[in-house]
Write a protein that holds these residues in place. Structure first.
Motif, mmCIF file in Angstrom:
data_model
loop_
_atom_site.group_PDB
_atom_site.id
_atom_site.type_symbol
_atom_site.label_atom_id
_atom_site.label_comp_id
_atom_site.label_asym_id
_atom_site.label_seq_id
_atom_site.Cartn_x
_atom_site.Cartn_y
_atom_site.Cartn_z
ATOM 1 N N GLY A 28 0.809 -1.220 0.000
ATOM 2 C CA GLY A 28 0.000 0.000 0.000
ATOM 3 C C GLY A 28 0.838 1.263 0.000
ATOM 4 N N SER A 33 -4.425 9.876 -0.807
ATOM 5 C CA SER A 33 -5.853 10.096 -0.955
ATOM 6 C C SER A 33 -6.186 10.725 -2.296
ATOM 7 C CB SER A 33 -6.363 10.995 0.177
ATOM 8 O OG SER A 33 -5.680 12.237 0.175
ATOM 9 N N ALA A 36 -7.499 8.280 -4.866
ATOM 10 C CA ALA A 36 -8.692 7.495 -4.585
ATOM 11 C C ALA A 36 -9.770 7.641 -5.644
ATOM 12 C CB ALA A 36 -9.249 7.870 -3.214
ATOM 13 N N VAL A 57 -4.185 0.605 -5.053
ATOM 14 C CA VAL A 57 -4.164 0.534 -3.590
ATOM 15 C C VAL A 57 -5.105 1.577 -2.997
ATOM 16 C CG1 VAL A 57 -2.737 1.002 -1.557
ATOM 17 C CG2 VAL A 57 -1.887 -0.503 -3.354
ATOM 18 N N ALA A 58 -5.030 2.808 -3.514
ATOM 19 C CA ALA A 58 -5.891 3.880 -2.998
ATOM 20 C C ALA A 58 -7.360 3.571 -3.245
ATOM 21 C CB ALA A 58 -5.507 5.208 -3.640
ATOM 22 N N ASP A 61 -8.507 0.789 -0.882
ATOM 23 C CA ASP A 61 -8.620 1.285 0.488
ATOM 24 C C ASP A 61 -9.936 2.017 0.724
ATOM 25 O OD1 ASP A 61 -6.220 0.238 1.234
ATOM 26 O OD2 ASP A 61 -5.094 2.118 1.101
ATOM 27 N N ARG A 122 -5.797 -9.132 -0.142
ATOM 28 C CA ARG A 122 -6.729 -8.294 0.625
ATOM 29 C C ARG A 122 -7.708 -9.159 1.420
ATOM 30 N NH1 ARG A 122 -9.495 -3.302 0.782
ATOM 31 N NH2 ARG A 122 -11.754 -3.396 0.469
ATOM 32 N N ASP A 186 -15.390 -4.039 -4.533
ATOM 33 C CA ASP A 186 -13.976 -3.889 -4.883
ATOM 34 C C ASP A 186 -13.571 -4.885 -5.961
ATOM 35 O OD1 ASP A 186 -14.338 -5.995 -3.098
ATOM 36 O OD2 ASP A 186 -12.523 -5.592 -1.941
#
Length: 238
Positions: A28, A33, A36, A57-58, A61, A122, A186
């Motif tokens: 990560g 941010s 995202a 990764v963003a 998350d 994950r 996701d």
């Protein structure tokens, strides 16, 4: 010089690249941010479509970790092997032919396989490819398919390009089928981008195949759907 030496050299380079990608995905690191809301799929001018590890990764998350059904776990394992198969077949063609499309899409497919591996990690799921050498698979059907496609690719440049189209067409059919049994947002996000990547790679392979005087009859999707994809513009990620 041993005939396999060029393959080993390319595979070693791609392996290092994949290791770096997987390291970013699992750790990560670097995913701020600001990433995202971005698409994890970066699309080049030639249609090559690669996942950005940092953006993925963003994006991941931003999703709550929902329970994973047995069907979803099986789907991730399946797609991990299928995306790796695409990479491995193209890597062989990259050693045989000077057309840059093979090396370019090989590199892209490394990120596709890594994106599915990120989902397995994950959810704490085992990697079906762990400990296996390049070109070998846990599932016998994937092994047989890999070996047949590599053999076909060795025949000529045109046949190798047809194999590229076939793999991307197969990927599209299988991803669409896998999506039916998936609820987790996701996973669906990653699969949506895998589909975009496959359509872009199919367009890229068909362009070069046509330039080489070849043709292709779809095997896994309808002719109408196939033609609509080929005749439409390269897609960006979502």
């Amino acid at each position: 010089m041993n005939k396999m030496t060029p393959y080993r050299r390319i595979f070693q380079t791609v392996t290092v690249t994949m290791a770096a990608v997987l390291g970013l995905l699992s750790s990560g690191c670097g995913g701020g941010s600001s990433d995202a809301g971005m698409s994890p799929l970066a699309v080049g001018a030639d249609g090559t479509s690669s996942f950005s590890a940092e953006v993925l990764v963003a994006r991941l998350d931003g999703y709550a970790l929902a329970p994973l059904s047995s069907a979803e776990a099986a789907s991730l394992a399946y797609m991990r092997e299928e995306e790796q198969l695409a990479h491995d077949v193209y890597a062989v063609s990259a050693t045989l032919y000077a057309q840059p499309i093979f090396a370019n899409i090989t590199a892209s497919e490394a990120t596709h396989a890594a994106a599915v591996k990120a989902l397995l990690d994950r959810y704490g799921q085992p990697d079906p490819l762990e400990g296996l050498a390049a070109g070998t698979y846990k599932t016998a059907a994937f092994q047989a398919l890999h070996d047949a496609l590599v053999a076909a690719s060795r025949v000529s440049l045109v046949e190798a390009l047809k194999v590229g189209v076939e793999i991307e067409e197969l990927d599209m059919r299988d991803i669409a089928a896998q999506q039916v049994g998936i609820d987790n947002a996701d996973i669906l996000m990653v699969y949506d981008n895998l589909l975009r990547g496959s359509r872009n790679h199919l367009r890229a392979y068909m362009k070069v195949l046509t330039q080489q005087g070849g043709s292709y009859v779809p095997q896994y999707i309808s002719q109408a759907e196939f033609d609509a994809i080929v005749q439409s513009a390269t897609e960006t990620g979502g």
